[in-house]
Design a protein around this motif. Structure first.
Motif, short mmCIF file in Angstrom:
data_model
loop_
_atom_site.label_atom_id
_atom_site.label_comp_id
_atom_site.label_asym_id
_atom_site.label_seq_id
_atom_site.Cartn_x
_atom_site.Cartn_y
_atom_site.Cartn_z
N GLY A 155 5.56 3.10 -1.54
CA GLY A 155 6.60 2.11 -1.23
C GLY A 155 5.98 0.74 -1.00
O GLY A 155 4.81 0.52 -1.29
N GLU A 156 6.77 -0.19 -0.49
CA GLU A 156 6.27 -1.54 -0.20
C GLU A 156 5.66 -1.53 1.19
O GLU A 156 6.38 -1.51 2.20
N VAL A 157 4.33 -1.52 1.25
CA VAL A 157 3.63 -1.37 2.52
C VAL A 157 2.32 -2.14 2.54
O VAL A 157 1.81 -2.57 1.51
N ASP A 158 1.79 -2.31 3.75
CA ASP A 158 0.39 -2.63 3.98
C ASP A 158 -0.28 -1.30 4.30
O ASP A 158 0.32 -0.45 4.94
N HIS A 159 -1.51 -1.15 3.88
CA HIS A 159 -2.27 0.08 4.17
C HIS A 159 -3.55 -0.35 4.85
O HIS A 159 -4.25 -1.23 4.36
N LEU A 160 -3.87 0.28 5.99
CA LEU A 160 -5.07 -0.10 6.72
C LEU A 160 -5.86 1.12 7.16
O LEU A 160 -5.32 2.22 7.30
N LEU A 161 -7.15 0.90 7.35
CA LEU A 161 -8.05 1.87 7.98
C LEU A 161 -8.66 1.20 9.19
O LEU A 161 -9.01 0.01 9.14
#
Length: 176
Positions: A155-161
């Motif tokens: 989907g429309e997201v930010d992805h972080l670690l």
């Protein structure tokens, strides 16, 4: 260990090489492969070889607008995570929708490393764009907000670690 598998977006894989493991990675498809590999040195050597994974599609709701705690120390009996390692480290991931935020309190004796995998984030007022990273020294509260999302398979997201670990004098860019 005799393990073979294909991992999709958001999957998590871990391995302890221990006393000697042959390991290889391949992209068997036509679509470019993108992954992040993090090496964490264990607190002791000679560990038994170990391998495991967590499929991204089985845990995507756990990381939607929440920090999903994926990795912790085998010594920490206060938490239960899918992966326990022989190191004082906590690993998290999150996928944030636009304007959504998460927070993490860092003890004064801990530091953090955060990677913006996809999208754009604001971390305590500082902007991180896709593939940017930052280190946080000195403890305190981390405020992480999605300020620009990307169209992804999730989907429309930010992805972080995000990794949290003990502060060691001389660690980080200040020590170099």
């Amino acid at each position: 260990l005799g393990t073979k598998e294909s991992l999709g977006r958001g999957s998590f894989q871990f391995m302890t090489a221990g006393k000697g493991v042959r390991h290889s990675e391949h992209n068997r498809g036509d679509v470019p492969l993108r992954f992040i590999q993090t090496w964490i040195v264990p607190t002791k050597s000679g560990l038994q070889p170990n391998y495991g994974s967590l499929a991204g599609n089985t845990c995507k709701e756990a990381r939607r607008n929440e920090l999903q705690h994926l990795v912790s120390s085998v010594e920490n009996k206060d938490v239960s995570t899918p992966v326990e390692i022989h190191q004082d480290l906590d690993g998290y991931t999150a996928e944030l929708e636009l304007a959504k935020s998460v927070k993490l309190d860092l003890e004064d004796d801990r530091q953090a490393y955060l990677l913006c995998v996809e999208g754009e984030l604001e971390v305590n007022g500082e902007t991180l764009k896709k593939h940017d990273a930052c280190e946080i020294l000195g403890g305190g509260r981390l405020y992480i907000k999605a300020t620009g999302v990307e169209e992804t398979e999730g989907g429309e997201v930010d992805h972080l670690l995000l990794y949290s670990m003990p502060t060691v004098e001389g660690d980080g860019r200040q020590g170099r």
